[in-house]
Design an enzyme around this catalytic site. Sequence first.
Site, PDB file in Angstrom:
ATOM      1  N   CYS A 186       0.821  -1.214   0.000  1.00 15.75           N
ATOM      2  CA  CYS A 186       0.000   0.000   0.000  1.00 15.75           C
ATOM      3  C   CYS A 186       0.855   1.265   0.000  1.00 15.75           C
ATOM      4  CB  CYS A 186      -0.925   0.005   1.214  1.00 15.75           C
ATOM      5  SG  CYS A 186      -2.225  -1.243   1.155  1.00 15.75           S
ATOM      6  N   CYS A 326      13.710   5.448  -1.842  1.00 14.90           N
ATOM      7  CA  CYS A 326      12.325   5.447  -2.301  1.00 14.90           C
ATOM      8  C   CYS A 326      11.445   5.401  -1.049  1.00 14.90           C
ATOM      9  CB  CYS A 326      12.050   4.278  -3.245  1.00 14.90           C
ATOM     10  SG  CYS A 326      12.302   2.655  -2.493  1.00 14.90           S
TER      11      CYS A 326
END
Length: 362
Positions: A186, A326
């Site tokens: 998610c 990231c």
Amino acid sequence: MLSAEELRRYSRHLLIPEFGIEGQRRLKTAKVLVIGCGGLGSPILLYLAAAGVGTLGIVDGDRVDESNLQRQILYGTESVGKPKVEETARRLHSLNPSIQIEPYFEQLNSQNALTILTPYDVVIDGSDNFPTRYLVNDACVLLNKPLVYGAIYRFEGQVAIFNYQNGPNYRDLFPVPPLPELAPNCAEAGVLGVLPGIIGCLQANETIKLLTGIGEPLTGKLYVMDALTLLSRTVKIPRLPERPVIDQLIDYDEFCGIKKETPDDENISPNKLKLLLEEKADFQLIDVREPHEYAIDNLGATLMPLSQLEQWVTQIERDKWVIVHCQSGMRSQKAIQLLREKYGFTNLKNLEGGIVAYRKLG
């Protein structure tokens, strides 16, 4: 027996002929373990606690992050930074003081899974990654426990029951895990906030059916729904004729192709990066997430999305350290691999755990 207080609290259950006092008594004596108290775990735990399941175990080694509040309805703003299992236990005790909560503030792994799962009648998977799903499935197979499965991705949700009444298990549906870059969680792919509420409620419903013996459990079938159209379908899951024998728990990160350790010259901890930023050291910091992720939260890095990274190669330094990050560390690893193999970079470091791990430093 049900007390007078319980008769009042669960009166709407008792009015249902198919449920009645016997169904409520079965819930009271049941023990259910929920893996993860996030988006799926929140509605699962709230409704099972409200329904009167006698013992609820909750496994989660994470702390509440502000980005969780969009869908993880167990928590409020005041919960940010606190262990999820502690906040969950507090909330569930407030909702139903008569039930027992067993919190496990740790991540489930191959060393602790069998010990944790053993006391419970039903296991519910509310995780968001493939290694945990395979681990939970295999542990349930070894212990012969039914597994209530749920998964969400952006607008789509899935529900199934595995390892029940000689039915299929998770490996019959997914014999081989997808490549890591094709299986974002998610935090990387996003999810509509209400979707885990819908899917989690369906998982709670299936659990209540299993515990009370009412209805037709979703065993041997996969229910799939699209939140954008509200179209759904139910697909049969056949048992594979030659599925692998599960006789022990394995290294599930390795099984799913997730690189657990990186070379020393490719790795940097969040603490080390924080120190370098505070010292204003001379290095280049690159963020390979997408622009919308960068807009939500960033470390002041130069944005070079992985999808466009090769267009930025000439802007990447070669004569100083370059730290790539990231959201969780997976895409940055892929970026480093690309830059090393195709363009010969030798000065790259990957931020362990990405910006999520960095923000946990406080």
